[in-house]
Design a protein around this motif. Structure first.
Motif, PDB file in Angstrom:
ATOM      1  N   GLY A 158     -38.210  38.779  15.090  1.00 46.93           N
ATOM      2  CA  GLY A 158     -36.928  38.219  14.691  1.00 46.93           C
ATOM      3  C   GLY A 158     -36.207  39.004  13.632  1.00 46.93           C
ATOM      4  N   TYR A 159     -36.611  40.260  13.410  1.00 49.11           N
ATOM      5  CA  TYR A 159     -35.964  41.060  12.367  1.00 49.11           C
ATOM      6  C   TYR A 159     -34.517  41.385  12.746  1.00 49.11           C
ATOM      7  CZ  TYR A 159     -37.356  44.875  15.531  1.00 49.11           C
ATOM      8  OH  TYR A 159     -37.543  45.680  16.630  1.00 49.11           O
ATOM      9  N   GLN A 160     -33.726  41.736  11.743  1.00 50.50           N
ATOM     10  CA  GLN A 160     -32.301  42.042  11.919  1.00 50.50           C
ATOM     11  C   GLN A 160     -32.041  43.480  11.480  1.00 50.50           C
ATOM     12  OE1 GLN A 160     -30.075  38.627   9.848  1.00 50.50           O
ATOM     13  NE2 GLN A 160     -32.175  38.486   9.128  1.00 50.50           N
ATOM     14  N   VAL A 161     -31.406  44.251  12.343  1.00 49.93           N
ATOM     15  CA  VAL A 161     -31.122  45.646  12.038  1.00 49.93           C
ATOM     16  C   VAL A 161     -29.676  45.797  11.581  1.00 49.93           C
ATOM     17  CG1 VAL A 161     -31.097  48.016  12.925  1.00 49.93           C
ATOM     18  CG2 VAL A 161     -32.778  46.380  13.803  1.00 49.93           C
ATOM     19  N   THR A 162     -29.464  46.499  10.475  1.00 52.06           N
ATOM     20  CA  THR A 162     -28.128  46.976  10.114  1.00 52.06           C
ATOM     21  C   THR A 162     -28.241  48.464   9.823  1.00 52.06           C
ATOM     22  OG1 THR A 162     -28.394  46.464   7.749  1.00 52.06           O
ATOM     23  CG2 THR A 162     -27.406  44.762   9.130  1.00 52.06           C
ATOM     24  N   SER A 163     -27.116  49.145   9.851  1.00 49.97           N
ATOM     25  CA  SER A 163     -27.165  50.582   9.570  1.00 49.97           C
ATOM     26  C   SER A 163     -25.859  51.043   8.953  1.00 49.97           C
ATOM     27  CB  SER A 163     -27.456  51.384  10.846  1.00 49.97           C
ATOM     28  OG  SER A 163     -26.276  51.683  11.568  1.00 49.97           O
ATOM     29  N   GLN A 164     -25.968  52.097   8.179  1.00 54.67           N
ATOM     30  CA  GLN A 164     -24.799  52.757   7.598  1.00 54.67           C
ATOM     31  C   GLN A 164     -24.960  54.264   7.788  1.00 54.67           C
ATOM     32  OE1 GLN A 164     -26.860  51.080   4.913  1.00 54.67           O
ATOM     33  NE2 GLN A 164     -26.261  49.201   5.947  1.00 54.67           N
ATOM     34  N   SER A 291     -33.945  43.696   8.096  1.00 52.90           N
ATOM     35  CA  SER A 291     -34.189  42.507   7.289  1.00 52.90           C
ATOM     36  C   SER A 291     -35.089  41.519   8.013  1.00 52.90           C
ATOM     37  CB  SER A 291     -32.867  41.815   6.954  1.00 52.90           C
ATOM     38  OG  SER A 291     -32.082  42.623   6.105  1.00 52.90           O
ATOM     39  N   SER A 292     -35.924  40.865   7.241  1.00 53.36           N
ATOM     40  CA  SER A 292     -36.752  39.787   7.761  1.00 53.36           C
ATOM     41  C   SER A 292     -35.875  38.676   8.312  1.00 53.36           C
ATOM     42  CB  SER A 292     -37.641  39.238   6.637  1.00 53.36           C
ATOM     43  OG  SER A 292     -38.182  37.976   6.985  1.00 53.36           O
ATOM     44  N   ALA A 293     -36.393  37.987   9.317  1.00 54.23           N
ATOM     45  CA  ALA A 293     -35.692  36.809   9.818  1.00 54.23           C
ATOM     46  C   ALA A 293     -35.529  35.763   8.730  1.00 54.23           C
ATOM     47  CB  ALA A 293     -36.461  36.207  10.994  1.00 54.23           C
ATOM     48  N   ALA A 332     -33.471  43.134  20.258  1.00 52.08           N
ATOM     49  CA  ALA A 332     -33.781  42.892  18.846  1.00 52.08           C
ATOM     50  C   ALA A 332     -32.743  43.517  17.928  1.00 52.08           C
ATOM     51  CB  ALA A 332     -35.174  43.447  18.522  1.00 52.08           C
ATOM     52  N   ALA A 333     -32.199  44.670  18.317  1.00 53.17           N
ATOM     53  CA  ALA A 333     -31.186  45.343  17.495  1.00 53.17           C
ATOM     54  C   ALA A 333     -29.791  44.766  17.709  1.00 53.17           C
ATOM     55  CB  ALA A 333     -31.172  46.839  17.799  1.00 53.17           C
ATOM     56  N   SER A 334     -29.613  44.022  18.795  1.00 55.25           N
ATOM     57  CA  SER A 334     -28.273  43.570  19.164  1.00 55.25           C
ATOM     58  C   SER A 334     -27.978  42.132  18.740  1.00 55.25           C
ATOM     59  CB  SER A 334     -28.088  43.656  20.688  1.00 55.25           C
ATOM     60  OG  SER A 334     -28.420  44.930  21.181  1.00 55.25           O
ATOM     61  N   ALA A 335     -28.902  41.235  19.019  1.00 53.58           N
ATOM     62  CA  ALA A 335     -28.628  39.805  18.905  1.00 53.58           C
ATOM     63  C   ALA A 335     -29.397  39.184  17.737  1.00 53.58           C
ATOM     64  CB  ALA A 335     -29.006  39.100  20.210  1.00 53.58           C
ATOM     65  N   GLN A 358     -29.814  33.334  19.389  1.00 49.37           N
ATOM     66  CA  GLN A 358     -28.907  34.154  20.200  1.00 49.37           C
ATOM     67  C   GLN A 358     -29.698  35.116  21.094  1.00 49.37           C
ATOM     68  OE1 GLN A 358     -26.344  37.259  18.294  1.00 49.37           O
ATOM     69  NE2 GLN A 358     -24.757  35.688  18.505  1.00 49.37           N
ATOM     70  N   ALA A 359     -30.749  35.711  20.530  1.00 47.06           N
ATOM     71  CA  ALA A 359     -31.569  36.654  21.297  1.00 47.06           C
ATOM     72  C   ALA A 359     -32.243  35.969  22.482  1.00 47.06           C
ATOM     73  CB  ALA A 359     -32.613  37.303  20.393  1.00 47.06           C
ATOM     74  N   ASP A 360     -32.625  34.698  22.338  1.00 49.12           N
ATOM     75  CA  ASP A 360     -33.242  33.967  23.447  1.00 49.12           C
ATOM     76  C   ASP A 360     -32.262  33.821  24.604  1.00 49.12           C
ATOM     77  OD1 ASP A 360     -34.817  31.768  21.055  1.00 49.12           O
ATOM     78  OD2 ASP A 360     -35.647  33.539  22.037  1.00 49.12           O
ATOM     79  N   VAL A 361     -30.998  33.591  24.269  1.00 52.01           N
ATOM     80  CA  VAL A 361     -29.964  33.450  25.302  1.00 52.01           C
ATOM     81  C   VAL A 361     -29.787  34.778  26.044  1.00 52.01           C
ATOM     82  CG1 VAL A 361     -27.523  32.941  25.734  1.00 52.01           C
ATOM     83  CG2 VAL A 361     -28.806  31.630  24.020  1.00 52.01           C
ATOM     84  N   VAL A 362     -29.763  35.890  25.303  1.00 51.92           N
ATOM     85  CA  VAL A 362     -29.599  37.197  25.943  1.00 51.92           C
ATOM     86  C   VAL A 362     -30.807  37.507  26.835  1.00 51.92           C
ATOM     87  CG1 VAL A 362     -29.318  39.673  25.545  1.00 51.92           C
ATOM     88  CG2 VAL A 362     -28.119  38.029  24.079  1.00 51.92           C
ATOM     89  N   ARG A 363     -32.006  37.204  26.363  1.00 51.62           N
ATOM     90  CA  ARG A 363     -33.206  37.426  27.197  1.00 51.62           C
ATOM     91  C   ARG A 363     -33.094  36.653  28.513  1.00 51.62           C
ATOM     92  NH1 ARG A 363     -35.755  36.244  22.164  1.00 51.62           N
ATOM     93  NH2 ARG A 363     -36.409  38.166  21.113  1.00 51.62           N
TER      94      ARG A 363
END
Length: 388
Positions: A158-164, A291-293, A332-335, A358-363
């Protein structure tokens, strides 16, 4: 996480920061024999080979070793060849360059942490912007199994990816030593208001990373690190103090990176971007903050838009035989992988204690081959259900 703690103290202050204790804590040597999955040790930093990590069968032992390296070991791991196909990196680099060009043409100048305005180039929320600009390139890039391996090892599911995107142009100035998000972004006075156990908690809420988008010789200023410094509990209050800054300047290490290499480190590690002393290297890195969920990301990302943009790619790749792991890494990187916070009146739990994320819906949409229009409608309805 083992840290040098202050016995019996519920809170910390600058008076708890002792350079002698700090020096004794980090004055140690990294032994390769203690990390059987690593390929070598360079400048006291563990170096892994991407292909070796990919093909290892003992994943549980591999994850445990990475956690030990980041928590109690040097606090940083470098993965050579984290991206096995350099063309994947090049495609995303082209997106970054296009985004920078658009930013310049619009007259917008993204702020930079350590350089004069306009000296360097930075793209905030590059994850969302990349997905919307080129979903195909986004999917191939964030399907990366090394990013998923280290992120899940440190943070769990359930991690969340951001990037710069950070481009340090020739002559770009370096940073002073610091720690990162969460507590590392606060003033000393504010950080001191948090109890000692929060100082121990903060590092496990995020993982810092950087993917090299060009070859980075030492002269170009790749990041400076102080191995083992993440273990010092009062470090969020110590890093600004002159004697700790001076010690960092004297004892830091610096490793060159090749395009496609990646570095991952504990956010409590003392570190700083180096000065680009070359005349011709535009040092380009994708700075990752995962980031941690259970925490919140630094940037606001419209993950509904990202998921909708990437979904046609997921559908097509699934039809072409893409593996479950590949698809899962992109999702995981998207939703959004965590269902809370939400409005439990309108978004009640389903088959358990939590509503679908949200990720469950995409799966489900990929599995059942929904149309993009159906996914778009369901994601919008889910967003509306979560609203207060």
């Amino acid at each position: 996480m083992s840290v040098a703690s202050v016995p019996g103290r519920a809170s910390l202050s600058e008076q708890d920061c002792d350079l002698g204790t700090f020096r004794a804590l980090i004055d140690r040597t990294t032994h390769l024999a203690d990390y059987p999955h690593a390929a070598s040790v360079a400048e006291n930093v563990l170096v892994y080979e991407g292909e070796r990590l990919r093909t290892a069968e003992d994943r549980d032992a591999q994850r445990a070793e990475l956690v030990r390296a980041l928590a109690d070991g040097p606090g940083i791991v470098v993965v050579r060849g984290a991206f096995a196909d350099p063309s994947v990196v090049d495609r995303v680099t082209a997106v970054f360059e296009a985004l920078i060009a658009e930013q310049r043409a619009s007259g917008a100048a993204a702020g930079d942490h350590f350089a004069k305005p306009g000296a360097n180039d930075r793209v905030w929320n590059a994850l969302e912007k990349t997905a919307l600009y080129d979903p195909e390139a986004f999917a191939d890039y964030y399907a990366n199994d090394i990013l998923a391996l280290v992120s899940a090892a440190w943070l769990g599911p359930g991690y969340q990816v951001t990037s710069q995107v950070n481009v340090v142009n020739p002559g770009g100035a370096g940073q002073s030593a610091h720690r990162d998000y969460h507590l590392g972004f606060l003033s000393n006075a504010t950080a001191a208001a948090y109890p000692a156990h929060v100082h121990r908690l903060s590092p496990v809420l995020t993982l810092q990373g950087a993917v090299a988008h060009c070859d980075m010789p030492v002269a170009s200023g790749p990041t400076l690190y102080l191995p083992y410094s993440q273990r010092y509990e009062p470090g969020y209050l110590a890093w600004r103090l002159p004697e700790f800054q001076a010690y960092f300047e004297a004892r830091h290490v610096q490793l060159p990176l090749a395009k496609g290499d990646a570095a991952f480190f504990n956010p409590a590690l003392f570190h700083a971007a180096g000065t680009n002393r070359t005349a011709d290297v535009r040092r380009t890195a994708n700075l990752l903050q995962v980031s941690s969920a259970f925490g919140r990301a630094m940037e606001t990302v419209d993950r509904e838009a990202v998921a909708n943009a990437v979904f046609p790619v997921l559908l097509r790749r699934a039809a072409e035989g893409a593996g479950e792991e590949w698809l899962e890494n992109v999702i995981a990187a998207s939703a959004e992988g965590y269902p809370f916070p939400t409005n439990l009146d309108s978004d009640p739990p389903v088959d358990g204690l939590a509503p679908p994320a949200q990720a469950d819906v995409v799966r489900r949409a990929v599995r059942e081959e929904w149309s993009p229009q159906r996914l778009r409608a369901e994601l919008r309805a889910g967003t509306e259900r979560r609203a207060s």
